[in-house]
Design a protein around this motif. Structure first.
Motif, PDB file in Angstrom:
ATOM      1  N   MET A 264      23.662   2.664 -12.893  1.00 32.73           N
ATOM      2  CA  MET A 264      23.562   3.775 -13.843  1.00 32.73           C
ATOM      3  C   MET A 264      24.909   4.062 -14.488  1.00 32.73           C
ATOM      4  O   MET A 264      25.927   4.157 -13.800  1.00 32.73           O
ATOM      5  N   ILE A 265      24.912   4.199 -15.796  1.00 35.14           N
ATOM      6  CA  ILE A 265      26.134   4.568 -16.512  1.00 35.14           C
ATOM      7  C   ILE A 265      26.245   6.094 -16.585  1.00 35.14           C
ATOM      8  O   ILE A 265      27.325   6.657 -16.515  1.00 35.14           O
ATOM      9  N   LEU A 266      25.105   6.756 -16.708  1.00 38.74           N
ATOM     10  CA  LEU A 266      25.132   8.219 -16.716  1.00 38.74           C
ATOM     11  C   LEU A 266      25.589   8.722 -15.355  1.00 38.74           C
ATOM     12  O   LEU A 266      25.172   8.199 -14.315  1.00 38.74           O
TER      13      LEU A 266
ATOM     14  N   SER B 281      25.489  14.330 -15.388  1.00 38.63           N
ATOM     15  CA  SER B 281      24.717  14.218 -16.639  1.00 38.63           C
ATOM     16  C   SER B 281      23.222  14.140 -16.331  1.00 38.63           C
ATOM     17  O   SER B 281      22.404  14.786 -17.003  1.00 38.63           O
ATOM     18  N   ILE B 282      22.881  13.354 -15.327  1.00 41.97           N
ATOM     19  CA  ILE B 282      21.460  13.211 -14.977  1.00 41.97           C
ATOM     20  C   ILE B 282      20.887  14.571 -14.568  1.00 41.97           C
ATOM     21  O   ILE B 282      19.793  14.958 -14.994  1.00 41.97           O
ATOM     22  N   GLN B 283      21.659  15.291 -13.770  1.00 39.68           N
ATOM     23  CA  GLN B 283      21.208  16.622 -13.333  1.00 39.68           C
ATOM     24  C   GLN B 283      21.030  17.552 -14.536  1.00 39.68           C
ATOM     25  O   GLN B 283      20.030  18.268 -14.638  1.00 39.68           O
TER      26      GLN B 283
ATOM     27  N   LEU C 131      19.722  13.089 -25.125  1.00 45.92           N
ATOM     28  CA  LEU C 131      20.653  12.260 -25.897  1.00 45.92           C
ATOM     29  C   LEU C 131      21.980  12.982 -26.095  1.00 45.92           C
ATOM     30  O   LEU C 131      23.054  12.378 -26.046  1.00 45.92           O
ATOM     31  N   THR C 132      21.894  14.291 -26.311  1.00 42.78           N
ATOM     32  CA  THR C 132      23.114  15.078 -26.528  1.00 42.78           C
ATOM     33  C   THR C 132      23.996  15.065 -25.279  1.00 42.78           C
ATOM     34  O   THR C 132      25.212  14.903 -25.361  1.00 42.78           O
ATOM     35  N   VAL C 133      23.376  15.205 -24.130  1.00 38.83           N
ATOM     36  CA  VAL C 133      24.144  15.174 -22.871  1.00 38.83           C
ATOM     37  C   VAL C 133      24.800  13.800 -22.697  1.00 38.83           C
ATOM     38  O   VAL C 133      25.990  13.694 -22.370  1.00 38.83           O
ATOM     39  N   ALA C 134      24.028  12.755 -22.943  1.00 35.01           N
ATOM     40  CA  ALA C 134      24.557  11.393 -22.784  1.00 35.01           C
ATOM     41  C   ALA C 134      25.698  11.146 -23.761  1.00 35.01           C
ATOM     42  O   ALA C 134      26.739  10.579 -23.399  1.00 35.01           O
TER      43      ALA C 134
ATOM     44  N   ASP D  88      23.693   3.835 -26.387  1.00 38.16           N
ATOM     45  CA  ASP D  88      23.135   2.528 -26.761  1.00 38.16           C
ATOM     46  C   ASP D  88      21.839   2.221 -26.000  1.00 38.16           C
ATOM     47  O   ASP D  88      21.317   3.067 -25.274  1.00 38.16           O
ATOM     48  N   ASP D  89      21.349   0.995 -26.165  1.00 40.07           N
ATOM     49  CA  ASP D  89      20.058   0.609 -25.567  1.00 40.07           C
ATOM     50  C   ASP D  89      19.998   0.859 -24.060  1.00 40.07           C
ATOM     51  O   ASP D  89      18.986   1.304 -23.537  1.00 40.07           O
ATOM     52  N   GLU D  90      21.099   0.529 -23.395  1.00 39.64           N
ATOM     53  CA  GLU D  90      21.125   0.711 -21.948  1.00 39.64           C
ATOM     54  C   GLU D  90      20.925   2.188 -21.583  1.00 39.64           C
ATOM     55  O   GLU D  90      20.210   2.522 -20.637  1.00 39.64           O
ATOM     56  N   ILE D  91      21.543   3.041 -22.378  1.00 42.91           N
ATOM     57  CA  ILE D  91      21.416   4.481 -22.114  1.00 42.91           C
ATOM     58  C   ILE D  91      20.004   4.963 -22.459  1.00 42.91           C
ATOM     59  O   ILE D  91      19.450   5.825 -21.768  1.00 42.91           O
ATOM     60  N   TYR D  92      19.404   4.393 -23.520  1.00 40.30           N
ATOM     61  CA  TYR D  92      18.012   4.766 -23.834  1.00 40.30           C
ATOM     62  C   TYR D  92      17.131   4.499 -22.612  1.00 40.30           C
ATOM     63  O   TYR D  92      16.267   5.286 -22.261  1.00 40.30           O
ATOM     64  N   HIS D  93      17.377   3.329 -21.974  1.00 42.24           N
ATOM     65  CA  HIS D  93      16.568   2.980 -20.793  1.00 42.24           C
ATOM     66  C   HIS D  93      16.816   3.973 -19.656  1.00 42.24           C
ATOM     67  O   HIS D  93      15.875   4.385 -18.975  1.00 42.24           O
ATOM     68  N   GLU D  94      18.076   4.333 -19.460  1.00 44.29           N
ATOM     69  CA  GLU D  94      18.384   5.280 -18.380  1.00 44.29           C
ATOM     70  C   GLU D  94      17.717   6.632 -18.644  1.00 44.29           C
ATOM     71  O   GLU D  94      17.119   7.232 -17.749  1.00 44.29           O
ATOM     72  N   ILE D  95      17.823   7.100 -19.883  1.00 42.96           N
ATOM     73  CA  ILE D  95      17.205   8.390 -20.223  1.00 42.96           C
ATOM     74  C   ILE D  95      15.692   8.296 -20.051  1.00 42.96           C
ATOM     75  O   ILE D  95      15.048   9.210 -19.521  1.00 42.96           O
ATOM     76  N   SER D  96      15.137   7.178 -20.462  1.00 43.36           N
ATOM     77  CA  SER D  96      13.697   6.965 -20.340  1.00 43.36           C
ATOM     78  C   SER D  96      13.243   7.142 -18.887  1.00 43.36           C
ATOM     79  O   SER D  96      12.236   7.795 -18.606  1.00 43.36           O
ATOM     80  N   LYS D  97      14.015   6.560 -17.971  1.00 44.40           N
ATOM     81  CA  LYS D  97      13.667   6.680 -16.543  1.00 44.40           C
ATOM     82  C   LYS D  97      13.808   8.117 -16.056  1.00 44.40           C
ATOM     83  O   LYS D  97      12.989   8.609 -15.296  1.00 44.40           O
ATOM     84  N   VAL D  98      14.868   8.797 -16.535  1.00 39.06           N
ATOM     85  CA  VAL D  98      15.133  10.156 -16.038  1.00 39.06           C
ATOM     86  C   VAL D  98      14.079  11.137 -16.540  1.00 39.06           C
ATOM     87  O   VAL D  98      13.565  11.956 -15.776  1.00 39.06           O
ATOM     88  N   ILE D  99      13.722  11.051 -17.821  1.00 37.76           N
ATOM     89  CA  ILE D  99      12.796  12.065 -18.352  1.00 37.76           C
ATOM     90  C   ILE D  99      11.353  11.555 -18.466  1.00 37.76           C
ATOM     91  O   ILE D  99      10.471  12.275 -18.907  1.00 37.76           O
TER      92      ILE D  99
END
Ligand code: FES
Length: 158
Positions: free
Chosen positions: A1-3, A7-9, A29-32, A40-51
């Motif tokens: 995880m890059i976040l 940030s995840i919390q 997205l704003t938090v990231a 970027d794409d990797e972060i989109y995937h991370e956000i996707s999993k989190v939310i």
């Protein structure tokens, strides 16, 4: 995880306020972006999993707005309006002037990481065209002389 865990919390807390998960996309997205300076794409995937919203919906939202760049930007983000009022009053030549002054093309960042130059749609300041926004500040009724002064001031403050 890059976040980071922080940030995840924060993303979880912000998105929990909305009855529909999709409504949490922009806050996430704003938090990231605040953590990384890009999304970027990797972060989109991370956000996707989190939310728990499909990746494609995160990507669609992120790429629709200019405030979620895929690469990090310079200290000063110069956004020159290229819409009709500004275009009629010389936005194109202003952009060319800035490209020459900064030694970069639209979409690029200077080697010293100080300035990123982009052009954007109407920023709602049509009566003071041509204009640009640098970070949070509007600069209006622009001339080449004004641009020179603004860049000089920013360089001296950096
Ligand atoms: S057209 Fe440039 S601010 Fe509206």
């Amino acid at each position: 995880m890059i976040l980071t865990q922080e940030s995840i919390q924060e993303i979880k807390e912000k998105t929990a306020k909305y009855p529909r998960k999709k409504s949490g996309i922009l806050p996430a997205l704003t938090v990231a972006y605040r953590q990384l300076g890009y999304v970027d794409d990797e972060i989109y995937h991370e956000i996707s999993k989190v939310i728990k919203v499909p990746y494609v919906e995160i990507a669609e939202a992120a790429t629709f707005y200019t405030m979620f760049p895929k690469k990090s930007r310079g200290k000063y983000l110069i956004q020159v309006c290229h819409n009709i009022s500004c275009a009629l009053l010389g936005a194109d030549s202003l952009i060319s002037y800035l490209e020459d002054k900064l030694g970069i093309k639209k979409g690029e960042t200077t080697a010293d990481n100080l300035f990123t130059l982009i052009s954007v749609e109407c920023l709602g300041s049509c009566s003071t065209a041509p204009m640009m926004q640098i970070n949070h500040d509007f600069h209006e009724n622009l001339t080449r002389e004004k641009v020179d002064g603004i860049l000089e001031t920013l360089r001296s403050e950096a």
